[in-house]
Design an enzyme around this catalytic site. Structure first.
Site, mmCIF file in Angstrom:
data_model
loop_
_atom_site.group_PDB
_atom_site.id
_atom_site.type_symbol
_atom_site.label_atom_id
_atom_site.label_comp_id
_atom_site.label_asym_id
_atom_site.label_seq_id
_atom_site.Cartn_x
_atom_site.Cartn_y
_atom_site.Cartn_z
ATOM 1 N N GLU A 1 3.329 -1.230 3.463
ATOM 2 C CA GLU A 1 3.971 -2.526 3.290
ATOM 3 C C GLU A 1 3.471 -3.097 1.967
ATOM 4 O OE1 GLU A 1 3.303 -5.372 6.415
ATOM 5 O OE2 GLU A 1 4.575 -6.855 5.419
ATOM 6 N N ARG B 1 -7.513 6.383 12.562
ATOM 7 C CA ARG B 1 -7.593 5.781 11.244
ATOM 8 C C ARG B 1 -8.973 6.016 10.642
ATOM 9 N NH1 ARG B 1 -4.870 1.269 11.486
ATOM 10 N NH2 ARG B 1 -5.747 0.212 9.713
ATOM 11 N N LYS C 1 -5.928 -5.441 4.710
ATOM 12 C CA LYS C 1 -5.446 -6.050 3.475
ATOM 13 C C LYS C 1 -5.611 -7.569 3.507
ATOM 14 C CE LYS C 1 -1.690 -3.553 3.719
ATOM 15 N NZ LYS C 1 -0.366 -2.953 3.570
HETATM 16 P P1 ATP Z 1 -4.027 -2.987 6.795
HETATM 17 O O1 ATP Z 1 -4.295 -3.347 8.220
HETATM 18 O O2 ATP Z 1 -5.226 -2.500 6.062
HETATM 19 O O3 ATP Z 1 -3.311 -4.071 6.074
HETATM 20 P P2 ATP Z 1 -1.662 -1.593 7.433
HETATM 21 O O4 ATP Z 1 -1.663 -0.500 8.426
HETATM 22 O O5 ATP Z 1 -1.082 -2.894 7.813
HETATM 23 O O6 ATP Z 1 -3.108 -1.708 6.841
HETATM 24 P P3 ATP Z 1 0.462 -0.482 5.941
HETATM 25 O O7 ATP Z 1 0.842 -0.781 4.546
HETATM 26 O O8 ATP Z 1 1.372 -0.861 7.032
HETATM 27 O O9 ATP Z 1 -0.941 -1.144 6.134
HETATM 28 O O10 ATP Z 1 0.053 1.047 6.093
HETATM 29 C C1 ATP Z 1 0.751 2.123 5.558
HETATM 30 C C2 ATP Z 1 0.297 3.387 6.212
HETATM 31 O O11 ATP Z 1 -1.093 3.588 6.025
HETATM 32 C C3 ATP Z 1 0.517 3.333 7.714
HETATM 33 O O12 ATP Z 1 1.144 4.527 8.120
HETATM 34 C C4 ATP Z 1 -0.855 3.217 8.296
HETATM 35 O O13 ATP Z 1 -0.941 3.870 9.535
HETATM 36 C C5 ATP Z 1 -1.726 3.893 7.238
HETATM 37 N N1 ATP Z 1 -3.083 3.346 7.260
HETATM 38 C C6 ATP Z 1 -3.457 2.067 7.081
HETATM 39 N N2 ATP Z 1 -4.788 1.925 7.217
HETATM 40 C C7 ATP Z 1 -5.276 3.162 7.492
HETATM 41 C C8 ATP Z 1 -6.580 3.688 7.746
HETATM 42 N N3 ATP Z 1 -7.660 2.905 7.747
HETATM 43 N N4 ATP Z 1 -6.704 5.012 7.974
HETATM 44 C C9 ATP Z 1 -5.629 5.814 7.962
HETATM 45 N N5 ATP Z 1 -4.385 5.387 7.726
HETATM 46 C C10 ATP Z 1 -4.193 4.076 7.502
HETATM 47 MG MG MG Z 2 1.009 -2.926 8.528
#
Ligand code: ATP
Ligand code: MG
Length: 570
Positions: free
Chosen positions: A35, A278, A288
């Site tokens: 995102e 994760r 984020k």
């Molecule tokens: P955050 O909670 O850090 O904002 P998010 O999951 O909301 O992360 P996205 O931009 O939606 O962020 O994530 C894009 C991809 O990265 C998703 O497929 C998510 O599963 C993966 N991802 C995010 N954080 C991790 C992590 N700590 N380890 C592995 N994959 C991750």
């Molecule tokens: Mg997300």
């Protein structure tokens, strides 16, 4: 299966099987769906390595899809930096794309399609509009142990639902007044299956589409549609989505029913989702939202502050793409949540930089040494990297006055101190043997200057008579050395888990000493170092040229990692 055997993990076996069974129509297609609401961090890097890595392994394609289904907080600045960071990590998206560039998609470009599918669901009796409040909705949904209660709107006719849905789209209602729900199963033990919300009203401007829409699709509805219409075969995500998988499959089933699945090589492509744990790292946070707060409150200098776990922060810290990929590989892919030690990442960085970084001399806490019997200047030639001859040598001027580290001198040396001390001999790296005879101190007793003599038969560093000199120290010539600003970074948080008291209190665990800036002296060559170039400052650590110039006009170097650590990977 051996989980620690990273090359044969369960995701790979899963894809292998599908390929063998001909389910992919001849091409494995994955996607990475960030995102654009912040910069990507090391957790995302892990997902990038998995998504792009698997596509590469099977000679397939990985799409970069910006999951921009949420109107607030998204921006092109974030989008551009996500692209830049993925490229820097060594990966490139490929595939058709949705018009802008190959392999690149915006989920928002599918809003029309998603809306069309939503209307179809309504027409077929698979979805209904609901005006329960959030609280009521939760209460009706209930708990897993007991069936939930149906919404009073559950049996509304498709015609009426269509009418309300169109009114929702036209902006007739306020946020939260109505939503669209999939009509699935209010008794399912999986509460995500109990008539989940698939569209909600949100009067907010989208960074690309402006005010075109005031209804937005929910992730659980949008994601399988994006995957299916892009022809994605394998959709990998983190474990928290495991309980959502039945919903993912439900949406794909509907698309199949509507004849909307794409065909490749004569095969209907049914995307599938699988989940992996994760990446978590101790002594930092990765959400984020929490990282943004550090930036907004000025706790760090920006998203690319070298202490941040962001990809751009790590780049500025001097971490290399290869080391980050190696780290992700070593952590492995598993179904079990765990925490990784940042020391493993540092170890990977050190391993790579040891092979590639040019050696240079720098003095971070200088004290002056005057060689009383030395006249004029001489030239010292030192290898750029003693473990890789192909990196050549460099020449440095050596003169009567040099800087050494304050910690390399002890006036009253303890037994195991073999560096500089009164009456003792020490080797000045690559130059000669030096003996300290006296010191000059200031009023407070602090050593200001060290005086001594060199053994005129020791040029190059070894004594003509073969006597052994135990200690060797580095130095910087006073006349030709350059001043530099050196940033010494440490962990951003003092707690292993900064979120141990919840996300409200993580700022309390910020490490106040995570940045120390010093003014030192460096070899003249370092003054012209290119931004991002890595060096080993001999006997100190690995540093990277920041590219910035300090307020007083000096080159800035960031400490990437110290030279040694007791850490050894298992
Ligand atoms: P955050 O909670 O850090 O904002 P998010 O999951 O909301 O992360 P996205 O931009 O939606 O962020 O994530 C894009 C991809 O990265 C998703 O497929 C998510 O599963 C993966 N991802 C995010 N954080 C991790 C992590 N700590 N380890 C592995 N994959 C991750
Ligand atoms: Mg997300």
């Amino acid at each position: 299966m051996n989980e620690s055997d990273t090359s044969r993990h369960f995701l790979r076996q899963w894809i292998e099987k599908d390929v063998a069974e001909g389910k992919t129509g001849g091409k494995v297609v994955t996607r990475f769906p960030p995102e654009p609401n912040g910069y990507i961090h090391i957790g995302h890097a892990k997902a990038v390595c998995v998504d792009f890595g698997m596509a590469k392994l099977f000679d397939g394609e990985c799409h970069l899809r910006l999951d921009d289904t949420n109107p607030a907080k998204e921006s092109d600045e974030y989008a551009e930096n996500i692209k830049r960071d993925i490229r820097w990590l060594g990966f490139q998206w490929a595939g058709e794309g949705d018009g802008v560039e190959p392999g690149f998609y915006n989920a928002s470009n599918m809003f029309d399609k998603m809306y069309e599918i939503a209307e179809k669901l309504i027409e077929k009796g698979y979805a209904y509009c609901c005006n329960l409040t959030q609280e009521e909705w939760k209460e009706y949904r209930g708990v897993p142990e007991k069936p939930g209660r149906p919404s009073p709107n559950r049996e509304t006719s498709p015609e009426r639902n269509l009418e309300i849905f169109r009114e929702m789209k036209a902006g007739k209602y306020a946020d939260g007044e109505w939503c669209l729900r999939a009509k699935i199963d209010m008794a399912s033990p999986n509460i995500h299956f109990r008539d989940p919300v698939i569209y909600r009203i949100r009067h907010a401007s989208h960074y690309h589409l402006g005010d075109k829409w005031c209804i937005y699709p929910m992730y659980d509805f949008a994601h399988p549609i994006e995957d299916a219409l892009e022809g994605v075969t394998h959709s990998m995500c983190t474990l928290e989505f495991e309980v959502h998988r039945p919903l993912y499959d439900w949406v794909v089933d509907r698309l199949d029913e509507f004849g909307m699945l794409v065909e490749r090589g004569g095969v209907k492509i049914r995307p599938q989702q699988r989940e992996f744990a994760r990446l978590n790292i101790t002594y930092t946070v990765m959400s984020k939202r929490l990282l943004l707060k550090l930036v907004e409150e000025g706790r760090v200098s920006g998203w690319d502050d070298p202490r941040m776990p962001t990809v751009c922060g790590m780049r500025r810290r001097g971490y290399t793409p290869g080391a980050i990929r190696e780290f992700c590989d070593r952590v492995g892919i598993s179904k079990v949540e765990s925490e990784s030690d940042p020391a493993l990442l540092e170890w990977c960085v050190r391993e790579e930089l040891n092979k590639t970084a040019l050696r240079r001399m720098a003095v971070l806490d200088p004290v002056k040494v005057v060689i009383d019997n030395f006249e004029g200047t001489r030239e010292v030639e030192l290898p750029n990297n003693p473990i890789d001859e192909s990196q050549g040598t460099r020449k440095i001027v050596f003169g009567k006055e040099i800087w050494i580290e304050r910690s390399d001198f002890q006036e009253e040396p303890d037994k195991k101190f073999f560096r500089m001390a009164p009456g003792k001999e020490v080797r000045l790296r690559g130059a000669c043997i030096f003996k300290c005879n006296s010191v000059v101190k200031d009023d407070t007793g602090k050593v200001q200057e060290i005086h001594g003599t060199w053994d005129e038969n020791s040029w190059g560093g070894n004594a003509a008579d073969g006597r052994k000199i135990k200690g060797t120290i580095h130095w910087v010539d006073c006349a030709t050395g350059k001043k530099a600003r050196i940033c010494l970074y440490d962990r951003l948080f003092t707690e292993k888990d900064p979120l141990k008291d919840g996300p409200e209190r993580y700022l309390e665990y910020l490490n106040k000493d995570s940045l120390k800036e010093v003014e030192g002296f460096v070899e003249p060559l370092l003054d012209e170092a290119a931004q991002g170039q890595s060096f080993q400052f001999e006997r100190i650590g690995y540093f990277v040229a920041d590219g910035r110039v300090s307020a007083s006009g000096q080159a800035v170097f960031n400490r990437t990692v110290t030279l040694k650590d007791s850490y050894k990977p298992a």
